[in-house]
Write an enzyme that holds these catalytic residues in place. Structure first.
Site, PDB file in Angstrom:
ATOM      1  N   HIS A  24      -9.545   0.866   5.049  1.00 34.74           N
ATOM      2  CA  HIS A  24      -8.285   1.161   5.730  1.00 34.74           C
ATOM      3  C   HIS A  24      -8.551   2.130   6.887  1.00 34.74           C
ATOM      4  O   HIS A  24      -9.373   3.041   6.766  1.00 34.74           O
ATOM      5  CB  HIS A  24      -7.283   1.765   4.741  1.00 34.74           C
TER       6      HIS A  24
ATOM      7  N   SER B  42       3.457  -2.079  10.397  1.00 36.53           N
ATOM      8  CA  SER B  42       4.910  -2.110  10.635  1.00 36.53           C
ATOM      9  C   SER B  42       5.544  -3.457  10.301  1.00 36.53           C
ATOM     10  O   SER B  42       6.507  -3.868  10.947  1.00 36.53           O
ATOM     11  CB  SER B  42       5.226  -1.691  12.070  1.00 36.53           C
TER      12      SER B  42
ATOM     13  N   GLY C 294       2.417   2.273  10.886  1.00 37.75           N
ATOM     14  CA  GLY C 294       3.354   3.379  10.763  1.00 37.75           C
ATOM     15  C   GLY C 294       4.025   3.769  12.059  1.00 37.75           C
ATOM     16  O   GLY C 294       4.662   4.825  12.147  1.00 37.75           O
TER      17      GLY C 294
ATOM     18  N   GLU D 146      -6.975   4.584   7.952  1.00 35.31           N
ATOM     19  CA  GLU D 146      -6.764   6.003   7.641  1.00 35.31           C
ATOM     20  C   GLU D 146      -8.000   6.585   6.957  1.00 35.31           C
ATOM     21  O   GLU D 146      -8.367   7.737   7.195  1.00 35.31           O
ATOM     22  CB  GLU D 146      -5.498   6.163   6.771  1.00 35.31           C
TER      23      GLU D 146
ATOM     24  N   LYS E 199       0.073   4.221  -0.202  1.00 34.60           N
ATOM     25  CA  LYS E 199      -0.585   5.398   0.400  1.00 34.60           C
ATOM     26  C   LYS E 199      -0.384   6.614  -0.508  1.00 34.60           C
ATOM     27  O   LYS E 199      -0.326   6.442  -1.731  1.00 34.60           O
ATOM     28  CB  LYS E 199      -0.090   5.609   1.841  1.00 34.60           C
TER      29      LYS E 199
ATOM     30  N   GLU F 173      -5.318  -5.086  10.451  1.00 36.83           N
ATOM     31  CA  GLU F 173      -4.336  -4.021  10.664  1.00 36.83           C
ATOM     32  C   GLU F 173      -4.648  -3.326  11.987  1.00 36.83           C
ATOM     33  O   GLU F 173      -5.493  -2.417  12.023  1.00 36.83           O
ATOM     34  CB  GLU F 173      -4.412  -3.004   9.519  1.00 36.83           C
TER      35      GLU F 173
ATOM     36  N   ASN G  91       0.874  -1.174   0.000  1.00 35.24           N
ATOM     37  CA  ASN G  91       0.000   0.000   0.000  1.00 35.24           C
ATOM     38  C   ASN G  91       0.909   1.220   0.000  1.00 35.24           C
ATOM     39  O   ASN G  91       1.507   1.549   1.023  1.00 35.24           O
ATOM     40  CB  ASN G  91      -0.893  -0.034   1.255  1.00 35.24           C
TER      41      ASN G  91
END
Ligand code: 13P
Length: 255
Positions: free
Chosen positions: A98, A216, A176, A100, A11, A170, A9
């Site tokens: 996701h 991560s 991250g 985010e 992003k 996730e 991904n």
């Protein structure tokens, strides 16, 4: 049996030229250095999709995906991209749900169910992300959170439609942050997800569903994560932006 999948991904990273050159490196490395049945997916920004799809054609096991779609079919939705538009680039997958997008763009479970329908209607396979926040983990409510995300986002699908879905666990606290879930923590949740799928769709469909880990993941921890019985690969953020790191993660399945 279910497929092992390593998906990147990107992003909101990579300008046009950078994306083309990263993708070319990945395709060449996969061609020269990967021998296995694992599927590789690159989920780029929209601007790269058509071009990288051309670069990937004929290479066999590198597929392309988007990172979201709009839920509507077409029309006056300035700036948005539909499932059929993504499909027309040659993409096979789309990341949906996701964290985010859930957090920064207010994507609710109900909206995500509509996006899942739009994707499947146009033959795009959702990589559907679920996962708990740090508070939810610490309060011990993470199983409930995950069950709700599954049931509201996906369980309206019948079994035939559900077969096209890939899941990604996730944990939000691991994305991250450099804080990876331990293999045991991830396995516990993956096994719970598979059990929940079995209750909804039966054991055979649950056993055939690929469940990826994301958060991560990197070349040093991928082996211990992917060797867990219910972890079928990864959804990789930061480490998918470096072709050599991404390749090492892909090659965990050949080790
Ligand atoms: P990182 O691998 O950078 O933690 O990102 C994970 C992720 O969000 C993939 O979708």
């Amino acid at each position: 049996m279910r497929k092992n999948i390593v998906a990147g991904n990107w992003k909101m990273n990579m300008d046009y030229e950078q994306g083309i050159s990263l993708f070319s490196e990945i395709v060449n490395m996969v061609k020269d250095e990967v021998i296995g049945n694992q599927e590789v997916v690159v989920c780029s920004p929209f601007i790269h999709l058509a071009a990288i799809s051309k670069l990937s054609s004929g290479t066999g096991n590198v597929s392309i995906g988007a990172q979201t779609i709009n839920e509507h079919e077409s029309g006056a939705y300035t700036g948005e991209i539909s499932a059929s538009q993504v499909k027309s680039t040659g993409a096979a997958y789309v990341i949906l749900g996701h964290s985010e997008r859930r957090a920064y763009f207010n994507e609710t479970d109900e909206l995500l169910a509509e996006k899942v329908n739009a994707a499947l209607k146009h033959d795009l396979k959702p990589i559907f992300c679920i996962g708990e926040t740090k508070d939810e983990r610490e309060s011990g409510s993470y199983f409930d959170i995950i069950k709700t995300q599954l049931s509201k986002g996906l369980f309206h699908l019948d079994a035939e439609a559900f077969k096209n879905v890939v899941l990604a666990y996730e944990p939000v606290w691991a994305i991250g942050t450099g804080l990876t879930a331990t293999p045991e923590q991830a396995q516990e949740v993956h096994a719970f997800i598979r059990k929940t799928l079995a209750e909804q769709y039966g054991q055979e469909i649950a056993d055939n569903t690929s469940i990826l880990y994301g958060g991560s993941a990197n070349p040093s921890n991928a082996q211990s994560l992917f060797s867990q019985p219910d972890i079928d690969g990864g959804l990789i953020g930061g480490a998918s932006l470096k072709s050599r790191d991404f390749l090492q993660i892909i090659n965990v399945f050949n080790a």
